[in-house]
Design a protein around this motif. Structure first.
Motif, PDB file in Angstrom:
ATOM      1  N   CYS A 110       0.706  -0.933  -0.092  1.00 31.71           N
ATOM      2  CA  CYS A 110       0.142  -0.224  -0.339  1.00 31.71           C
ATOM      3  C   CYS A 110       0.813   1.472  -0.031  1.00 31.71           C
ATOM      4  CB  CYS A 110      -1.357   0.294   1.535  1.00 31.71           C
ATOM      5  SG  CYS A 110      -0.102   0.724   2.867  1.00 31.71           S
ATOM      6  N   ASP A 111       0.989   2.537  -0.656  1.00 30.07           N
ATOM      7  CA  ASP A 111       0.845   3.602  -0.517  1.00 30.07           C
ATOM      8  C   ASP A 111       0.653   4.199   1.060  1.00 30.07           C
ATOM      9  OD1 ASP A 111       1.655   3.171  -3.208  1.00 30.07           O
ATOM     10  OD2 ASP A 111      -0.469   3.848  -3.663  1.00 30.07           O
ATOM     11  N   CYS A 122      -3.540   4.101   4.590  1.00 31.76           N
ATOM     12  CA  CYS A 122      -3.002   3.694   3.400  1.00 31.76           C
ATOM     13  C   CYS A 122      -4.009   4.620   2.431  1.00 31.76           C
ATOM     14  CB  CYS A 122      -3.337   2.173   3.133  1.00 31.76           C
ATOM     15  SG  CYS A 122      -2.131   0.836   4.562  1.00 31.76           S
ATOM     16  N   ARG A 123      -3.127   5.069   1.834  1.00 34.11           N
ATOM     17  CA  ARG A 123      -3.609   6.359   0.400  1.00 34.11           C
ATOM     18  C   ARG A 123      -2.926   5.774  -0.421  1.00 34.11           C
ATOM     19  NH1 ARG A 123      -8.081   5.437   0.481  1.00 34.11           N
ATOM     20  NH2 ARG A 123      -8.189   7.586  -1.305  1.00 34.11           N
ATOM     21  N   LEU A 129      -9.238  11.740  -1.325  1.00 28.86           N
ATOM     22  CA  LEU A 129      -9.833  11.656  -0.902  1.00 28.86           C
ATOM     23  C   LEU A 129     -12.090  11.702  -1.396  1.00 28.86           C
ATOM     24  CD1 LEU A 129      -9.468  12.698   3.024  1.00 28.86           C
ATOM     25  CD2 LEU A 129      -9.149  10.246   1.780  1.00 28.86           C
ATOM     26  N   HIS A 130     -11.808  12.820  -2.363  1.00 28.16           N
ATOM     27  CA  HIS A 130     -12.894  13.658  -3.006  1.00 28.16           C
ATOM     28  C   HIS A 130     -13.603  12.733  -3.720  1.00 28.16           C
ATOM     29  CE1 HIS A 130      -9.705  15.543  -4.691  1.00 28.16           C
ATOM     30  NE2 HIS A 130     -10.423  15.472  -5.462  1.00 28.16           N
ATOM     31  N   THR A 131     -12.216  11.839  -4.446  1.00 30.12           N
ATOM     32  CA  THR A 131     -12.443  11.251  -5.354  1.00 30.12           C
ATOM     33  C   THR A 131     -13.001   9.860  -5.310  1.00 30.12           C
ATOM     34  OG1 THR A 131     -10.817  10.374  -6.133  1.00 30.12           O
ATOM     35  CG2 THR A 131     -12.070  12.766  -7.785  1.00 30.12           C
TER      36      THR A 131
END
Length: 191
Positions: A110-111, A122-123, A129-131
């Motif tokens: 995970c990034d 993890c993102r 976050l809006h998409t």
């Protein structure tokens, strides 16, 4: 380029069948209970690898991949799941990680990004976050976005929003629900 991408993806998936895992105690890799007992389950690749193989140009790689199409498939430490199974489930969600594991991934990669309270989560990106989540539907959290939602207008101005992981705390982040990545520049509401 398409051939190279498909080859790399399929080589990774096919390797689940080619590399056996004989670990009696996985200590957290998901194929056992960590107490010396191996839990076996059927690895399921789903239809996408078969679609990609069928779309390949004829050649030795396509022939080899077709020859192992019926398995048996096993979890392999050689197979890495980047963000889980993002072509089938929202990335960096427990559903995506579970699907990747079920598809034979021995490692989930995970990034990471920082939250407002300097915790790692993890993102894929700091400001997506809006998409990729329901943050805009959550008025309590949407108000904290770097750029709150602005609807598209009749004069051609596109809708706009930008919500970053660093806009919210880890506790707030954990309340979000993932969704498939997407944004409508013509949106007049967050729905």
């Amino acid at each position: 380029m398409r051939y190279l991408l498909a080859s790399g993806l399929l080589f990774g998936l096919a390797s689940a069948a080619a590399i056996p895992t004989n670990q009696a105690n996985d200590n957290g890799n998901g194929n056992g209970d960590g107490n010396g007992m191996t839990k076996k389950f059927n690895v399921e690749l789903g239809p996408r690898p078969y679609y990609l193989v069928n779309d390949m140009d004829e050649g030795p790689l396509k022939t080899k991949l077709q020859s192992c199409s019926e398995g048996p498939f096993e979890v392999s430490d050689f197979v890495f799941a980047h963000r889980g199974a993002p072509l089938q489930f929202p990335e960096h969600t427990s559903e995506s990680y579970s699907a990747a594991r079920r598809m034979g991934a021995g490692a989930i990669e995970c990034d990471v990004a920082f939250t407002k309270d300097k915790q790692l989560v993890c993102r894929h990106a700091q400001c997506d976050l809006h998409t990729t989540t329901d943050i805009l539907n959550r008025t309590d959290l949407a108000a904290k976005c770097t750029t709150p939602f602005t609807p598209a207008t009749d004069n051609g101005t596109a809708a706009e929003a930008k919500c970053c992981t660093s806009d919210i705390t880890q506790a707030e982040f954990k309340t979000l629900c993932g969704k498939m990545d997407g944004f409508n520049p013509n949106a007049t509401t967050v729905e």
